[in-house]
Design a protein around this motif. Structure first.
Motif, mmCIF file in Angstrom:
data_model
loop_
_atom_site.group_PDB
_atom_site.id
_atom_site.type_symbol
_atom_site.label_atom_id
_atom_site.label_comp_id
_atom_site.label_asym_id
_atom_site.label_seq_id
_atom_site.Cartn_x
_atom_site.Cartn_y
_atom_site.Cartn_z
ATOM 1 N N TYR A 1 0.836 -1.206 0.000
ATOM 2 C CA TYR A 1 0.000 0.000 0.000
ATOM 3 C C TYR A 1 0.869 1.255 0.000
ATOM 4 C CZ TYR A 1 -3.892 3.065 1.425
ATOM 5 O OH TYR A 1 -4.844 4.057 1.490
ATOM 6 N N TYR A 2 1.832 1.291 0.906
ATOM 7 C CA TYR A 2 2.680 2.478 1.031
ATOM 8 C C TYR A 2 3.479 2.721 -0.244
ATOM 9 C CZ TYR A 2 5.881 5.856 3.073
ATOM 10 O OH TYR A 2 6.595 6.985 3.327
ATOM 11 N N SER B 1 -1.950 4.275 5.495
ATOM 12 C CA SER B 1 -1.426 2.941 5.191
ATOM 13 C C SER B 1 -1.359 2.086 6.458
ATOM 14 C CB SER B 1 -0.063 3.025 4.509
ATOM 15 O OG SER B 1 0.860 3.735 5.288
#
Length: 181
Positions: A33-34, A138
């Motif tokens: 995600y990050y 995140s």
């Protein structure tokens, strides 16, 4: 005479294995995600880290997750309540969404999947709108994903259940009820 065949899916996975899987899923989800959103949003500077916001997030993510389970059950027409208790010899508080009676397979799939979808989608939208807070969003998404691993195990078992099955929520997990011929 009981005309229902019961499959208990609450004890299929060992607690330790489920916790390890949740932790690994959380870490992998955070990294993906990050890295994905740091590349997509092209944010130049993240906001400074605030430990108070981080602690509040960790404290409230599980109750919000359980609340979304209850709200989605109410949306599909079932009365649902949150109950609070103690787990692990009264050291750790626990929260449980109680859904009395049975749900159809479709409704159960919706109720079980809703927190993972709603919270993750909300965090994606917030990340796009406020990219400078990417690290918070995140973390929230990753923690929710880790909590949702047990839901994904239930979903996997429910998908394999017959289409006419009913699902009953119990203290030891949910049970799949299949009418015997």
């Amino acid at each position: 005479m009981n005309c229902w065949k019961t499959f208990n899916i609450g004890k299929d996975f060992g607690t330790i294995r489920l916790n390890v899987l949740s932790l690994m899923g959380m870490i992998i989800f955070f990294i993906v995600y990050y890295l994905l959103f740091i590349d997509l949003t092209h944010v130049e500077r993240l906001s400074s880290f605030n430990p108070i916001i981080f602690l509040i997030t960790i404290i409230f993510i599980l109750p919000v997750h359980k609340l979304i389970h209850c709200l989605s059950a109410r949306v599909v027409g079932k009365k649902a309540t949150l109950s609070f208790g103690w787990f692990n010899y009264e050291i750790i508080p626990s929260i449980h969404c109680n859904i009395p009676g049975t749900l159809s397979k479709r409704r159960s799939l919706l109720v079980i999947a809703s927190p993972a979808v709603v919270i993750t989608l909300g965090m994606v939208i917030l990340t796009i709108v406020y990219p400078q807070h990417l690290h918070y969003f995140s973390l929230i998404s990753a923690i929710n994903f880790g909590i949702s691993i047990s839901d994904f195990v239930y979903l996997n078992n429910l998908i394999k259940a017959p289409a006419n099955a009913f699902i009953e929520d119990g203290p030891d997990g949910c049970r799949i009820l299949v009418k015997q011929s």
